[in-house]
Write an enzyme that holds these catalytic residues in place. Structure first.
Site, mmCIF file in Angstrom:
data_model
loop_
_atom_site.group_PDB
_atom_site.id
_atom_site.type_symbol
_atom_site.label_atom_id
_atom_site.label_comp_id
_atom_site.label_asym_id
_atom_site.label_seq_id
_atom_site.Cartn_x
_atom_site.Cartn_y
_atom_site.Cartn_z
ATOM 1 N N ASP A 10 0.798 -1.234 0.000
ATOM 2 C CA ASP A 10 0.000 0.000 0.000
ATOM 3 C C ASP A 10 0.828 1.280 0.000
ATOM 4 O O ASP A 10 0.551 2.219 0.765
ATOM 5 C CB ASP A 10 -0.949 0.003 1.206
ATOM 6 C CG ASP A 10 -1.959 -1.129 1.173
ATOM 7 O OD1 ASP A 10 -1.902 -1.956 0.249
ATOM 8 O OD2 ASP A 10 -2.790 -1.194 2.078
ATOM 9 N N ASP A 52 -4.734 -0.720 -1.761
ATOM 10 C CA ASP A 52 -6.069 -0.487 -1.212
ATOM 11 C C ASP A 52 -6.933 0.068 -2.336
ATOM 12 O O ASP A 52 -6.529 1.013 -3.025
ATOM 13 C CB ASP A 52 -5.964 0.536 -0.070
ATOM 14 C CG ASP A 52 -6.518 0.032 1.239
ATOM 15 O OD1 ASP A 52 -6.789 -1.166 1.347
ATOM 16 O OD2 ASP A 52 -6.679 0.855 2.158
ATOM 17 N N HIS A 54 -10.804 0.902 -2.643
ATOM 18 C CA HIS A 54 -12.142 0.948 -2.056
ATOM 19 C C HIS A 54 -13.164 1.580 -2.987
ATOM 20 O O HIS A 54 -12.878 2.603 -3.629
ATOM 21 C CB HIS A 54 -12.117 1.771 -0.768
ATOM 22 C CG HIS A 54 -11.284 1.198 0.327
ATOM 23 N ND1 HIS A 54 -11.383 -0.111 0.733
ATOM 24 C CD2 HIS A 54 -10.334 1.759 1.121
ATOM 25 C CE1 HIS A 54 -10.540 -0.321 1.726
ATOM 26 N NE2 HIS A 54 -9.882 0.783 1.977
ATOM 27 N N HIS A 86 -10.547 7.150 1.815
ATOM 28 C CA HIS A 86 -9.200 7.033 1.278
ATOM 29 C C HIS A 86 -9.135 5.947 0.220
ATOM 30 O O HIS A 86 -9.948 5.030 0.209
ATOM 31 C CB HIS A 86 -8.188 6.724 2.389
ATOM 32 C CG HIS A 86 -8.405 5.382 3.031
ATOM 33 N ND1 HIS A 86 -9.365 5.165 3.995
ATOM 34 C CD2 HIS A 86 -7.795 4.182 2.833
ATOM 35 C CE1 HIS A 86 -9.337 3.897 4.363
ATOM 36 N NE2 HIS A 86 -8.403 3.272 3.666
ATOM 37 N N LYS A 111 -7.142 -4.862 -2.905
ATOM 38 C CA LYS A 111 -7.820 -5.344 -1.707
ATOM 39 C C LYS A 111 -8.793 -4.271 -1.226
ATOM 40 O O LYS A 111 -8.696 -3.113 -1.606
ATOM 41 C CB LYS A 111 -6.818 -5.693 -0.606
ATOM 42 C CG LYS A 111 -5.961 -4.547 -0.114
ATOM 43 C CD LYS A 111 -4.851 -5.065 0.782
ATOM 44 C CE LYS A 111 -4.034 -3.956 1.417
ATOM 45 N NZ LYS A 111 -4.773 -3.148 2.390
ATOM 46 N N CYS A 156 -1.983 -2.627 7.780
ATOM 47 C CA CYS A 156 -1.891 -3.468 6.590
ATOM 48 C C CYS A 156 -0.605 -4.289 6.530
ATOM 49 O O CYS A 156 -0.625 -5.439 6.073
ATOM 50 C CB CYS A 156 -2.065 -2.616 5.343
ATOM 51 S SG CYS A 156 -3.719 -1.850 5.291
#
Length: 213
Positions: A10, A52, A54, A86, A111, A156
């Protein structure tokens, strides 16, 4: 191809200076990451990264619940820290940091795509209900050992390392290539202790370069 890979966790804009969830000194991981990328590529080792990723309405976002960022609650029955919005898919904040040597990355693993559950680990969501594609890729490429660094130490990175160990991988953590959120003072130090206690080997970059040459 060696049976070891470098995993960058990340290293995204939103976790670095000016980002929506900036980790203190997060940018300082990039020089360490690039040094390890060069070292790994010179030895024929794969360089991998997690990201990441989202949806805009992700349930881990404080804005979805009308609560203050960093407050605590439950999400789909699991304890949850509610974060500032975020790493929203396709946003600038979700992109890997521009100073990272992205051209060297062999594979990228998303993810946190399911809005109903958070996903700190690069292997599983927080309830271990679904896997990412990372474990399958590693097994397909006969990777048995990982060198891990990234953001953030106490979330993470920690959960990625703990899951890797549970899955049977040998894991090395480059400590100065990690930085933590530290909602509670000492969270990052405790995370390193948890990783070591579970079987990870901790190195500084200097230690790694000296002992692995």
């Amino acid at each position: 191809m060696k049976h070891r890979a470098l995993l960058l966790v990340d290293l995204q804009n939103d976790f670095c200076a000016g980002g929506a969830l900036a980790v203190p000194e997060g940018d300082s991981t990039l020089d360490v990451a690039n040094a390890l990328i060069d070292w790994s590529k010179a030895r024929g080792e794969a360089v991998l990264a997690s990201q990441d990723w989202h949806p805009a309405d992700h349930g881990s976002f404080a804005s979805q619940h009308g609560v203050e960022p960093f407050s605590q609650g439950l999400l789909d029955g699991l304890p949850q820290t509610f974060w500032p919005d975020h790493c929203v898919q396709n946003s600038t904040g979700a992109q890997l940091h521009p100073l990272l040597n992205q051209a060297a990355i062999s594979a990228l693993f998303h993810k946190g795509e399911n809005p109903e559950i958070d996903s700190y680990s690069a292997f599983f969501d927080n309830g271990q209900r679904q896997k990412t594609a990372l474990d399958a890729w590693l097994r397909t490429h006969a990777i048995a050992e990982l060198t891990v660094l990234g953001l953030a130490t106490d979330y993470c990175v920690k959960f990625t390392v703990l899951d890797a160990l549970k899955l049977g991988y040998q894991v090395n953590v480059i400590t100065d290539g990690c930085r933590g959120v530290n909602i509670q003072a000492g969270d990052s130090a405790q995370a390193f202790m948890d990783m070591a206690g579970a079987g990870a080997t901790l190195y500084t970059l200097a230690d790694w370069l000296e002992t692995q040459a």
